[in-house]
Design a protein around this motif. Structure first.
Motif, PDB file in Angstrom:
ATOM      1  N   VAL A  11      -3.893  -7.282  10.422  1.00  0.00           N
ATOM      2  CA  VAL A  11      -2.665  -6.447  11.073  1.00  0.00           C
ATOM      3  C   VAL A  11      -3.333  -6.072  12.527  1.00  0.00           C
ATOM      4  O   VAL A  11      -4.013  -4.877  12.503  1.00  0.00           O
ATOM      5  CB  VAL A  11      -2.398  -5.246  10.462  1.00  0.00           C
ATOM      6  CG1 VAL A  11      -0.960  -4.499  11.074  1.00  0.00           C
ATOM      7  CG2 VAL A  11      -1.933  -5.744   8.773  1.00  0.00           C
ATOM      8  N   PRO A  12      -3.210  -6.678  13.407  1.00  0.00           N
ATOM      9  CA  PRO A  12      -3.836  -6.448  14.818  1.00  0.00           C
ATOM     10  C   PRO A  12      -3.381  -5.202  15.396  1.00  0.00           C
ATOM     11  O   PRO A  12      -2.256  -4.880  15.282  1.00  0.00           O
ATOM     12  CB  PRO A  12      -3.316  -7.467  15.678  1.00  0.00           C
ATOM     13  CG  PRO A  12      -2.908  -8.522  14.670  1.00  0.00           C
ATOM     14  CD  PRO A  12      -2.470  -7.981  13.230  1.00  0.00           C
ATOM     15  N   GLY A  13      -4.435  -4.532  15.956  1.00  0.00           N
ATOM     16  CA  GLY A  13      -3.987  -3.181  16.755  1.00  0.00           C
ATOM     17  C   GLY A  13      -3.863  -2.141  15.775  1.00  0.00           C
ATOM     18  O   GLY A  13      -3.649  -0.912  16.306  1.00  0.00           O
ATOM     19  N   VAL A  14      -3.880  -2.343  14.518  1.00  0.00           N
ATOM     20  CA  VAL A  14      -3.771  -1.122  13.673  1.00  0.00           C
ATOM     21  C   VAL A  14      -5.293  -0.839  12.682  1.00  0.00           C
ATOM     22  O   VAL A  14      -5.490  -1.512  12.269  1.00  0.00           O
ATOM     23  CB  VAL A  14      -2.630  -1.395  12.306  1.00  0.00           C
ATOM     24  CG1 VAL A  14      -2.675  -0.035  11.566  1.00  0.00           C
ATOM     25  CG2 VAL A  14      -1.262  -1.425  13.039  1.00  0.00           C
ATOM     26  N   GLN A  64      -9.928   0.669  -0.624  1.00  0.00           N
ATOM     27  CA  GLN A  64      -8.598   1.097  -0.552  1.00  0.00           C
ATOM     28  C   GLN A  64      -8.091   1.382  -2.151  1.00  0.00           C
ATOM     29  O   GLN A  64      -7.700   2.407  -2.438  1.00  0.00           O
ATOM     30  CB  GLN A  64      -7.511   0.191  -0.216  1.00  0.00           C
ATOM     31  CG  GLN A  64      -7.660  -0.288   1.163  1.00  0.00           C
ATOM     32  CD  GLN A  64      -6.912  -1.544   1.523  1.00  0.00           C
ATOM     33  OE1 GLN A  64      -5.659  -1.702   1.320  1.00  0.00           O
ATOM     34  NE2 GLN A  64      -7.364  -2.627   2.126  1.00  0.00           N
ATOM     35  N   ILE A 122       3.494   1.865   2.007  1.00  0.00           N
ATOM     36  CA  ILE A 122       4.099   2.326   3.307  1.00  0.00           C
ATOM     37  C   ILE A 122       5.439   1.551   3.219  1.00  0.00           C
ATOM     38  O   ILE A 122       5.608   0.322   2.827  1.00  0.00           O
ATOM     39  CB  ILE A 122       3.401   1.607   4.329  1.00  0.00           C
ATOM     40  CG1 ILE A 122       1.740   2.284   4.070  1.00  0.00           C
ATOM     41  CG2 ILE A 122       3.804   2.114   5.677  1.00  0.00           C
ATOM     42  CD1 ILE A 122       0.940   1.601   5.055  1.00  0.00           C
ATOM     43  N   SER A 175      -9.516  -3.355  13.851  1.00  0.00           N
ATOM     44  CA  SER A 175      -8.278  -3.488  13.266  1.00  0.00           C
ATOM     45  C   SER A 175      -8.026  -3.950  11.960  1.00  0.00           C
ATOM     46  O   SER A 175      -9.024  -4.640  11.379  1.00  0.00           O
ATOM     47  CB  SER A 175      -7.500  -4.639  14.381  1.00  0.00           C
ATOM     48  OG  SER A 175      -7.316  -3.929  15.394  1.00  0.00           O
ATOM     49  N   VAL A 176      -7.182  -3.591  11.119  1.00  0.00           N
ATOM     50  CA  VAL A 176      -6.956  -4.070   9.679  1.00  0.00           C
ATOM     51  C   VAL A 176      -7.277  -5.599   9.576  1.00  0.00           C
ATOM     52  O   VAL A 176      -6.596  -6.183  10.100  1.00  0.00           O
ATOM     53  CB  VAL A 176      -5.760  -3.767   9.001  1.00  0.00           C
ATOM     54  CG1 VAL A 176      -5.762  -4.154   7.646  1.00  0.00           C
ATOM     55  CG2 VAL A 176      -5.623  -1.976   8.799  1.00  0.00           C
ATOM     56  N   ASN A 177      -8.578  -5.963   8.785  1.00  0.00           N
ATOM     57  CA  ASN A 177      -8.684  -7.251   8.449  1.00  0.00           C
ATOM     58  C   ASN A 177      -9.096  -8.184   9.535  1.00  0.00           C
ATOM     59  O   ASN A 177      -9.155  -9.326   9.450  1.00  0.00           O
ATOM     60  CB  ASN A 177      -7.806  -7.976   7.654  1.00  0.00           C
ATOM     61  CG  ASN A 177      -7.737  -7.199   6.238  1.00  0.00           C
ATOM     62  OD1 ASN A 177      -8.801  -6.883   5.482  1.00  0.00           O
ATOM     63  ND2 ASN A 177      -6.296  -6.917   5.531  1.00  0.00           N
ATOM     64  N   ASN A 201      -6.162   4.696  10.717  1.00  0.00           N
ATOM     65  CA  ASN A 201      -4.866   4.933  10.558  1.00  0.00           C
ATOM     66  C   ASN A 201      -4.351   4.401   9.530  1.00  0.00           C
ATOM     67  O   ASN A 201      -3.242   4.895   8.789  1.00  0.00           O
ATOM     68  CB  ASN A 201      -4.364   4.242  12.081  1.00  0.00           C
ATOM     69  CG  ASN A 201      -2.961   4.471  12.279  1.00  0.00           C
ATOM     70  OD1 ASN A 201      -2.262   5.494  11.553  1.00  0.00           O
ATOM     71  ND2 ASN A 201      -2.312   3.701  13.140  1.00  0.00           N
ATOM     72  N   PHE A 202      -4.480   3.170   9.139  1.00  0.00           N
ATOM     73  CA  PHE A 202      -4.132   2.342   7.903  1.00  0.00           C
ATOM     74  C   PHE A 202      -4.102   3.172   6.770  1.00  0.00           C
ATOM     75  O   PHE A 202      -3.122   3.358   5.783  1.00  0.00           O
ATOM     76  CB  PHE A 202      -4.650   0.846   7.951  1.00  0.00           C
ATOM     77  CG  PHE A 202      -4.210   0.266   6.597  1.00  0.00           C
ATOM     78  CD1 PHE A 202      -2.946  -0.204   6.012  1.00  0.00           C
ATOM     79  CD2 PHE A 202      -5.303  -0.051   5.810  1.00  0.00           C
ATOM     80  CE1 PHE A 202      -2.753  -0.821   5.028  1.00  0.00           C
ATOM     81  CE2 PHE A 202      -5.052  -0.790   4.691  1.00  0.00           C
ATOM     82  CZ  PHE A 202      -3.857  -1.066   4.220  1.00  0.00           C
ATOM     83  N   ARG A 240       0.854  -1.399   0.031  1.00  0.00           N
ATOM     84  CA  ARG A 240       0.185  -0.066   0.080  1.00  0.00           C
ATOM     85  C   ARG A 240       0.708   1.463  -0.026  1.00  0.00           C
ATOM     86  O   ARG A 240       0.303   2.199   0.231  1.00  0.00           O
ATOM     87  CB  ARG A 240      -0.904  -0.090   1.183  1.00  0.00           C
ATOM     88  CG  ARG A 240      -1.834  -0.935   1.224  1.00  0.00           C
ATOM     89  CD  ARG A 240      -2.703  -1.120  -0.246  1.00  0.00           C
ATOM     90  NE  ARG A 240      -3.688  -2.329  -0.170  1.00  0.00           N
ATOM     91  CZ  ARG A 240      -3.450  -3.270  -0.885  1.00  0.00           C
ATOM     92  NH1 ARG A 240      -2.587  -3.121  -1.774  1.00  0.00           N
ATOM     93  NH2 ARG A 240      -4.476  -4.374  -0.944  1.00  0.00           N
ATOM     94  N   THR A 267      -2.139   6.493   6.640  1.00  0.00           N
ATOM     95  CA  THR A 267      -0.836   5.935   6.391  1.00  0.00           C
ATOM     96  C   THR A 267      -0.447   5.703   5.023  1.00  0.00           C
ATOM     97  O   THR A 267       0.602   6.352   4.632  1.00  0.00           O
ATOM     98  CB  THR A 267      -0.520   5.072   7.477  1.00  0.00           C
ATOM     99  OG1 THR A 267      -0.615   5.166   8.827  1.00  0.00           O
ATOM    100  CG2 THR A 267       1.270   4.943   7.376  1.00  0.00           C
ATOM    101  N   ALA A 268      -1.311   4.851   4.520  1.00  0.00           N
ATOM    102  CA  ALA A 268      -1.088   4.684   3.136  1.00  0.00           C
ATOM    103  C   ALA A 268      -1.281   5.604   2.173  1.00  0.00           C
ATOM    104  O   ALA A 268      -0.400   6.114   1.278  1.00  0.00           O
ATOM    105  CB  ALA A 268      -2.016   3.415   2.648  1.00  0.00           C
ATOM    106  N   GLY A 310       0.633  -1.737  16.682  1.00  0.00           N
ATOM    107  CA  GLY A 310      -0.559  -2.405  16.582  1.00  0.00           C
ATOM    108  C   GLY A 310      -0.511  -3.313  17.818  1.00  0.00           C
ATOM    109  O   GLY A 310      -1.537  -3.640  18.486  1.00  0.00           O
ATOM    110  N   ALA A 368       1.558   7.859   2.205  1.00  0.00           N
ATOM    111  CA  ALA A 368       2.785   7.376   1.644  1.00  0.00           C
ATOM    112  C   ALA A 368       2.826   7.387   0.149  1.00  0.00           C
ATOM    113  O   ALA A 368       3.607   7.798  -0.589  1.00  0.00           O
ATOM    114  CB  ALA A 368       3.132   5.726   1.927  1.00  0.00           C
ATOM    115  N   ASP A 370      -3.596  -2.662  21.133  1.00  0.00           N
ATOM    116  CA  ASP A 370      -4.264  -3.380  22.006  1.00  0.00           C
ATOM    117  C   ASP A 370      -4.288  -3.377  23.446  1.00  0.00           C
ATOM    118  O   ASP A 370      -5.562  -3.130  24.235  1.00  0.00           O
ATOM    119  CB  ASP A 370      -4.288  -4.694  21.569  1.00  0.00           C
ATOM    120  CG  ASP A 370      -5.216  -4.898  20.054  1.00  0.00           C
ATOM    121  OD1 ASP A 370      -5.792  -4.009  19.592  1.00  0.00           O
ATOM    122  OD2 ASP A 370      -5.191  -5.803  19.351  1.00  0.00           O
TER     123      ASP A 370
END
Lengths: 396, 253
Positions: free
Chosen positions: B96-99, B160, A346, B143-145, B103-104, A344, B107-108, A358, B111, A362
Motif C-alpha cells: 500500500v504505497p504511501g501509507v 499485526q 478498516i 510504506s506498508v509492504n 499509520n496503518f 485488518r 488505523t487498524a 498514500g 477500527a 509520497d
C-alpha cells in the motif's frame, strides 16, 4: 476491476530516426502569426475543449489584473519591466498561442529577482487572486534565480478569472530553485499557464504544478538547459472533479549533455465528465550525450464517468545516454489493497481514503515546501469527502 | 472462549469457463484454544479456505456455513469479520504505497477496538511487537509492504497478529519463503499469541517444518477441496516421511 497500462519505451527502436526539430513541440516565437488560432485538431490542442477557453485564444489586451499579495524575503525584489526588457533578460519565448498572446497583451512584465549567492530560508510567496471569470487577465512574469543562490517560490492562484500567463524561470549556474504553482481556483476559472524553465550549468530545479480548482486548467511545464550538468525535477499533482478539465503538458528538452530530468505527475479523478490530460514530451537532442531522463504519470480513477489521457512521448536523437524511461498507469482502486486493509478491520470508506492518501502522500513529501504540506493534505481530504469518504453506494 | 465452526463449506471461483468449485464440502471445528494445521499439496484449496473465511470477493460461497462463536461469519463484510475477531496472515501481503506501517497499524487497531489506542501505551506496544519480530525501529515509517523482503512481509503479518490480538488467527503459508531464523522468530510470535487463553489458530502450510516449532492439536490433510485425512501431530510426521502421494493416487484413480 483494474485497468493497468504500463509502457516502457525501448531506446533502440527509436535510434534510426534522424530529427532536427521536435515534431511534438512547435518552435518558440513571439510572433502571433506563428501560432495561428487552433482548430482543435492540432497535436498540441487535440485534448483541449477549445470552447471552454471562453475567448482567450482571440483575446484582446485588457486592463484587468489579478490582485497580487506578496511576501518577499529580504534581498528579493519584484519590479515592473517592459516586454522588451523581459526578452532581453533572456526569458523563454512563447511556445503556443495563449503564451504569445499573454506577452503581446499584458502590457509589460514583472521581474522577480533573487540575487546571486543569496540563500533564502523562507519561500517567496506570490498570492494571485481573481475577482470574476468575466475578467480576461494576461500575465507575464520572469523569475530570475541568481547564480549559486537558493530559493523557493510559491505561486498561489485563487478566486476566478480567465487567465493566460507566461512565466519564465531562469535558473543561474549552480543555483538551486524550487518553484511551485498551485491552482486552487473557484469552479468557473479558466487558466492557461506556460512555465518555462532554463536550467543553468550544474543548477538544480524542482518545479511542482498542483491543480485542484478551475473549470479548465491547462499548464505547460517546459525545461531546457543553458549548460551541461543541470538537473530538473518536474512534479505534479491534480484532482479533477465532475466536469473539470485539467491538463498538464511537460516538455523536457535535453539540449545539453549530462543533464537530468525526472518527472512524476499523479492525479485522481472523480465525478461525471472529470477529464485529465497528461502529455509528457521528452526530447534528447544529438548533443545531449550522457543524459538521464525518467517520466511517470499515475492516475487513480475514483468513480465512473471520468476520463484520463496519459501520453508519454520520447524523441531520441542520440543513444549515448545514461538512461531514458517512462511509465504511465491509469487504474481504479486496487481490490487487493482494499481487501488487505479491510481484512485488518478498516472499513471500506476508510480503506479507500488511506489508499488515496498514500497515493498522494509520497508526492506531497517530495514537494519540499513544508508550509504547504498540511494544506495540500487537507485539500486532498476535502476532495475525497465529496466521494470517497461517503459510504460507497456503487462499491466497485 | 472462541470457536470457529466450518460446516460443509462449498466455494467456487469465476473462471472463463464458468464457475469452478474449489472447496467441495469442508467441515472443521477449531474449538476453544486449539491449533489446527491444514496440510496439502499445491492446488488443493488450502488458500481458498483461508481467503473464504476472510471474505475475499474473488471467492463465492455456494454452500455451507462458517460461524464464530455462533455468529454467521459469511453474512459479515470483510472488515466486520476482522472486527469480530478473525485475522488472516496472508501468503502474499499487499503493498500500500504511501501509507506508513505506523499509520496503518494505528488505523487498524482503532477500527478493531472501536476507539483510538492510548498513545503512550500504543507506541510502546508497537515498538515491542516490531522488536520481538526482529524488525528495525524505523520500520514504522516505511510504506506498508513496499520494498519489504519476503521475510519482512511475513514478520510484519505476525507483528499485526500480536498487536490486533484477534480470537482466531488463520495463517496462510506464513512459513513459505522463510529461512530458518525467520521461521523461528515468526513461530515464537505465533506461540506468544496462542499462549493466551482461548486463542484459536488455523495454520495452513505446505511443509511440516513449521510444525516443529508450533505443535498443532490436530492435523488435517487437504486434497482436492476436501479433508482427506485427519489426526494428531503424528500425522504430520507421517506426511513428512511419505508425502502426499497416497492421497493424490486415491483422487486420481
Amino acid at each position: 476491476m483494474t485497468v493497468t497500462d504500463t509502457a516502457r519505451e525501448s531506446v533502440e527502436s527509436m535510434l534510426e530516426t534522424k530529427r532536427t526539430e521536435s515534431h511534438l513541440n512547435p518552435p518558440p516565437s513571439y510572433d502571433l502569426a506563428d501560432h495561428p488560432a487552433p482548430t482543435g485538431r492540432e497535436e498540441i490542442w487535440r485534448f483541449t475543449p477549445l470552447k471552454r477557453l471562453r475567448g482567450i485564444l482571440d483575446g484582446e489586451a485588457s486592463e484587468a489584473k489579478l490582485t497580487w499579495e506578496t511576501s518577499l524575503p529580504e534581498g528579493v525584489t519584484l519590479t515592473e519591466i517592459s516586454a522588451a526588457e523581459a526578452a532581453e533578460i533572456g526569458e523563454l519565448a512563447p511556445n503556443d498561442r495563449p503564451s504569445a498572446l499573454a506577452v503581446a497583451n499584458a502590457g509589460g512584465a514583472l521581474l522577480l529577482d533573487v540575487p546571486a549567492d543569496l540563500e533564502l530560508d523562507e519561500p517567496v510567496w506570490l498570492r494571485l487572486h481573481g475577482d470574476s471569470v468575466d475578467d480576461l487577465v494576461w500575465g507575464h512574469l520572469v523569475i530570475r534565480i541568481g547564480r549559486f543562490s537558493k530559493a523557493t517560490v510559491v505561486l498561489e492562484h485563487t478566486g476566478s478569472a480567465r487567465y493566460s500567463a507566461t512565466t519564465s524561470v531562469l535558473v543561474g549556474d549552480g543555483a538551486n530553485a524550487n518553484v511551485l504553482t498551485l491552482q486552487d481556483w473557484d469552479d468557473d476559472a479558466v487558466h492557461l499557464g506556460r512555465d518555462a524553465i532554463l536550467v543553468g550549468r550544474d543548477a538544480s530545479v524542482r518545479h511542482t504544478a498542483i491543480s485542484f480548482g478551475g473549470d479548465l486548467v491547462r499548464m505547460h511545464a517546459n525545461v531546457e538547459y543553458a549548460g551541461p550538468g543541470g538537473q530538473a525535477e518536474l512534479l505534479g499533482l491534480y484532482f479533477a472533479d465532475e466536469g473539470q478539465h485539467i491538463e498538464h503538458r511537460i516538455f523536457a528538452d535535453h539540449n545539453e549533455p549530462r543533464t537530468k530530468s525526472n518527472v512524476i505527475y499523479k492525479g485522481a479523478l472523480q465525478g461525471q465528465g472529470a477529464h485529465t490530460v497528461w502529455i509528457g514530451n521528452v526530447l534528447i537532442r544529438k548533443v545531449a550525450e550522457g543524459i538521464e531522463t525518467y517520466e511517470e504519470n499515475r492516475n487513480l480513477v475514483l468513480t465512473e464517468g471520468c476520463h484520463a489521457d496519459s501520453v508519454p512521448n520520447l524523441e531520441i536523437e542520440t543513444g549515448e545516454i545514461e538512461g531514458a524511461g517512462h511509465a504511465s498507469a491509469t487504474a481504479r482502486f486496487d481490490d487487493e489493497q482494499l481487501f488487505y486493509l479491510q481484512a485488518r478491520g478498516i472499513s471500506e470508506a476508510e480503506s479507500r481514503r488511506l489508499v488515496v492518501h498514500g497515493f498522494f502522500n509520497d508526492l506531497i513529501r517530495k514537494v519540499g515546501v513544508p508550509e504547504l504540506e498540511e494544506k495540500l493534505m487537507a485539500t486532498v481530504e476535502e476532495e475525497l469527502s465529496k466521494n470517497v469518504l461517503r459510504p460507497a453506494e456503487d462499491a466497485s | 472462549m472462541s470457536t470457529l465452526e466450518i460446516k460443509d463449506l462449498h466455494v467456487s471461483v469465476k473462471t472463463e469457463d464458468g464457475p469452478k468449485e474449489i472447496l467441495k464440502g469442508v467441515t472443521l471445528t477449531i474449538a476453544d484454544g486449539e491449533t489446527h494445521a491444514i496440510m496439502g499439496p499445491n492446488g488443493s484449496g488450502k488458500s481458498t479456505l483461508a481467503y473464504s473465511i476472510a471474505g475475499h470477493p474473488k471467492y463465492t460461497v455456494t454452500g455451507g456455513t462458517v460461524t464464530l462463536d455462533g455468529d454467521d461469519v459469511l453474512a459479515m463484510s470483510v472488515d466486520e469479520r476482522a472486527r469480530a475477531g478473525l485475522f488472516l496472515a496472508m501468503q502474499y501481503p499487499v503493498e500500500v504505497p504511501g501509507v506508513s506501517v505506523s499509520n496503518f497499524l494505528r488505523t487498524a487497531k482503532t477500527a478493531i477496538d472501536g476507539e483510538a489506542p492510548k498513545l503512550r501505551h500504543w507506541v510502546k506496544d508497537v515498538n515491542k511487537a516490531l522488536q520481538d519480530l526482529n524488525l528495525d525501529p524505523t520500520f514504522g515509517q516505511r510504506s506498508v509492504n513496499e520494498g519489504f523482503s519476503g521475510g519482512e512481509k511475513k514478520r510484519h503479518e505476525i507483528a499485526q497478529l500480536e498487536l490486533l490480538n484477534p480470537k482466531i488467527a488463520v495463517l496462510d503459508e506464513t512459513d513459505s519463503g522463510l529461512d530458518i531464523d525467520a521461521l523461528k522468530i515468526v513461530s515464537e510470535g505465533v506461540n506468544r499469541f496462542r499462549a493466551q487463553e482461548g486463542k484459536g489458530v488455523l495454520l495452513i502450510t505446505h511443509y511440516t517444518r513449521i510444525l516443529r516449532y508450533i505443535t498443532p492439536d490436530q492435523v488435517h490433510v487437504f486434497v482436492d477441496g476436501k479433508i482427506a485425512d485427519q489426526g494428531g501431530p503424528e500425522l504430520a510426521d507421517q506426511l513428512e516421511a511419505e508425502g502426499y502421494d497416497k492421497y493424490l493416487t486415491k483422487t486420481t484413480v
